[in-house]
Design an enzyme around this catalytic site. Structure first.
Site, PDB file in Angstrom:
ATOM      1  N   SER A 168      38.820  34.851  41.065  1.00  0.00           N
ATOM      2  CA  SER A 168      40.469  34.625  40.847  1.00  0.00           C
ATOM      3  C   SER A 168      40.948  34.824  42.146  1.00  0.00           C
ATOM      4  O   SER A 168      40.742  34.985  43.113  1.00  0.00           O
ATOM      5  CB  SER A 168      40.828  35.835  39.965  1.00  0.00           C
ATOM      6  N   TYR A 189      42.002  45.267  38.765  1.00  0.00           N
ATOM      7  CA  TYR A 189      41.366  44.035  38.479  1.00  0.00           C
ATOM      8  C   TYR A 189      41.223  43.264  39.903  1.00  0.00           C
ATOM      9  O   TYR A 189      40.335  42.557  40.197  1.00  0.00           O
ATOM     10  CB  TYR A 189      42.592  43.260  37.683  1.00  0.00           C
TER      11      TYR A 189
END
Length: 694
Positions: A571, A584
């Site tokens: 990501s 995250y």
């Protein structure tokens, strides 16, 4: 053999609605629906149909016959060649003898009716010259067992009592067509012919009766063999079969080892079967005497090669002893194939093709087959099952005779066959390669799987959502074919489940080339509100899960010895911190660094490890459903429906990012386009300055 009675599936009500070409297709599909009647892609059917000539407007007779390639069980009307019958008859005046046999194929396009682009097959004359309207040519195991017996002509007369004629083995072509036509014309009482070593022709002037004659003759042969065959088959059992789970375990260990050794020039997909007829043969006393004889029917031979490779397995010594012997076994097979080529080659023969075996017989375990793609590997295995059935029948009532070596070579390296191979489209870029995609039933995972399958890869979708997995596998099966896709339910945090998913991949396809680590979750919380449970969930799925999947893929690729590609879907948050998502972001950063570490270790083995960093892929993404979507909308003080527009405007390029954009990046890293790239990451975020590489 035909197990049980062949079902007469002809429906007069259906047939009454069809024209003559439609009845031919109907008959063909019925015959091809039962592998006891003919194998996949085997045989052909025809009808001589009255039609209006598009130029003269006069009535002509047109031969409708299955064209080159195709399968009578699944073909449509466009699978038939159409040729003027009078022009085919006129070719007899041009025929210069058997030494000029192949030139006759060049005349077939000049006989084409109505500009039909479907190429005519080499069997066209065999249908054209039989003086009956309807002709079936099939390859039933029961009849080929008679045709492949030492006393095949005598047995044909004994079984069929004079209603079926006999022609000795001859390569299909114009000369055989002349002989078949003459035999039928001079013996009007015949309803068909057994071709030595090859198969069955039957005929009639009525479509339904032709179909029923075909079934009746096959059933007659099967019943006669069953009543007269010596028992036990193949001389009885020599090697006991392992338990089912042990057979699966041995196959799982052997398949990537074989694949690695035979796939260095070109990747191959595999198929494993331990069907009862296979076990009966590989475990039999007669295995070592019969297997080297090869197959008899040309259709069997072209799919399964000159002969199989027996891979000895001794449970007392274990599977590792067999693995250690593979280099010698495969090397000896290659040398034997090269010697066969040199013995049989002609001055104008094409260059030697792949010298590796297609069929691998493992006593106690079953049969493994490898080919350029999964469907071809599966079909090759099915053809060898046909060959086993033929050998069982022939040895039960007589002595089995395989195709003579020179005849086998002349078919395998037939210039017409070579021309057909040269006309085939180039293999797709991922043909023969095998991929596992975690999170494969989600939006990004499905797009990745579709991109890989579109390039010829076999794909295993691994996902925790069984319902979504079943739906995705079914959809991909309709689009790309059921052979190329499998699904496995797996929780990537469960080590045993991850290991099992790779074992299932090997059993399904034979090995592994590509792993896409894509399973994911999303979460958002200020650091002071981040619970240990939330932290552990992120680390468990996004870091530990990626590690477990990558480790097992790496181990398997290392065993194969042919390199591979691991692609991590990380990501933008793995390189650019975001407030309110510490768990995250940390887990995504761990993914990227794990990839770099593995790239260092994998490089000497040709195992490449790269990362794709998407950002704000909302469409079809399960992580953007529920709390994460709500949290991101709240964090940015916008409505949930405005999220995609918000992220589009935030990007430098002012464009939205979709799952297929991520899939394109994965394809780049999975394919040879990035053969010199490892340890890299590629941002797919429409431009975000904070995630520029540094």
């Amino acid at each position: 053999m035909a197990s049980g009675k062949l079902a007469d599936l002809w429906d007069d009500n259906v047939a009454a609605t069809l024209d003559e070409p439609g009845k031919l297709l109907y008959r063909s599909n019925l015959l091809g629906s039962d592998l006891r009647i003919t194998n996949f892609g085997g045989g052909n059917t025809s009808a001589k149909v009255k039609a209006t000539d598009p130029l003269t407007r006069g009535e002509v007779t047109v031969l409708w016959v299955k064209g080159s390639g195709g399968d009578i069980g699944s073909m449509k009307l466009d699978g038939f060649s159409t040729l003027y019958l009078d022009r085919l008859e006129a070719l007899k005046g041009l025929y210069r003898g058997i030494e000029h046999e192949d030139e006759m194929v060049g005349y077939l396009p000049h006989c084409t009716f109505d500009l039909n682009p479907r190429a005519a097959s080499i069997d066209t004359p065999l249908h054209a010259f039989v003086p009956k309207i309807h002709v079936d040519h099939v390859h039933p195991d029961a009849v080929i067992a008679i045709a492949a017996s030492q006393n095949s002509e005598k047995l044909t007369a004994e079984i069929f009592g004079g209603e079926i004629g006999y022609l000795p083995w001859q390569r299909p072509g114009f000369d055989l067509g002349l002989k078949l036509g003459t035999l039928a014309a001079e013996n009007p009482h015949l309803v068909g012919v057994v071709l030595g070593g090859h198969g069955l022709f039957t005929w009639d002037d009525d479509a339904r009766e032709c179909y029923r004659t075909t079934l009746r003759i096959i059933q007659k042969a099967a019943d006669w063999i069953e009543a007269n065959a010596r028992q036990p088959a193949f001389g009885g059992e020599k090697t006991p079969a392992l338990a089912p789970e042990e057979r699966a375990a041995v196959a799982t260990r052997l398949m990537p080892e074989i694949r690695g050794r035979i796939g260095r020039e070109r990747a191959k997909a595999g198929h494993f079967t331990d069907a009862p007829e296979v076990l009966e043969f590989v475990n039999a006393n007669a295995l070592e005497a019969l297997a080297p004889l090869g197959t008899s029917c040309p259709d069997h031979f072209l799919r399964t090669k000159i002969r199989p490779l027996i891979v000895p397995f001794d449970p007392a010594r274990g599977v590792e002893a067999t693995v250690e012997a593979l280099d010698g076994l495969i090397g000896d097979y290659r040398a034997g194939y090269a010697a066969y080529y040199e013995r049989c080659r002609h001055p104008d023969s094409p260059a030697m093709r792949d010298p590796n075996a297609v069929i691998y017989l493992v006593p106690g375990v079953g049969m493994i087959s490898f080919a350029a793609d999964k469907a071809t590997a599966r079909v090759a295995g099915e053809f060898y099952v046909n060959a086993i059935n033929v050998m069982r029948g022939a040895t039960g009532v007589d002595t089995y005779v395989g195709l003579p070596e020179q005849e086998a070579f002349d078919i395998e390296y037939w210039l017409l066959e070579e021309a057909k191979l040269q006309r085939m489209p180039k293999p797709k870029s991922l043909a023969g390669r095998i991929a596992l995609v975690t999170g494969g039933a989600g939006g990004i995972g499905s797009a990745i799987a579709a991109r890989l399958m579109a390039e010829g890869a076999c794909v295993v979708l691994a996902d925790i959502d069984q319902a979504a997995l079943d739906e995705s596998v079914a959809a991909f099966g309709k689009t790309f074919g059921r052979d190329v896709v499998r699904g496995v339910r797996v929780d990537v945090t469960d080590e045993a489940a991850v290991i099992a998913s790779f074992e299932q991949t090997v059993r399904a396809f034979g090995g592994l080339d590509i792993v896409v680590n894509n399973a994911g979750i999303s979460s958002a919380a200020p650091v002071e509100d981040t619970t240990l449970e939330l932290w552990n969930r992120n680390i468990s799925i996004l870091a530990t899960g990626y590690f477990l999947v990558a480790r097992e893929g790496y181990r398997l690729m290392k065993r194969q010895g042919n390199g591979g590609s691991l692609v991590f879907i990380a990501s933008k948050n793995g390189v650019a911190a975001s407030a309110g998502a510490s768990a995250y972001c940390t887990a995504k950063a761990a993914e990227i660094h794990l990839a770099r570490c593995m790239a260092l270790e994998g490089a000497p083995l040709g195992i490449r490890v790269n990362v794709v960093n998407p950002d704000a892929v909302l469409r079809g993404s399960r992580i953007w459903q529920g709390e994460w979507r709500q949290q991101r909308a709240a964090s940015n003080r916008i409505a949930e429906d405005d999220l995609e527009e918000f992220y589009r405007k935030r990007s430098l390029l002012q464009r939205s990012v979709f799952p297929e954009d991520v899939a394109e990046a994965v394809y780049f890293f999975a394919s040879d386009l990035s053969a010199k790239s490892t340890g890299n990451f590629l941002n797919v975020d429409a431009g975000n300055a904070v995630s520029f590489s540094r």
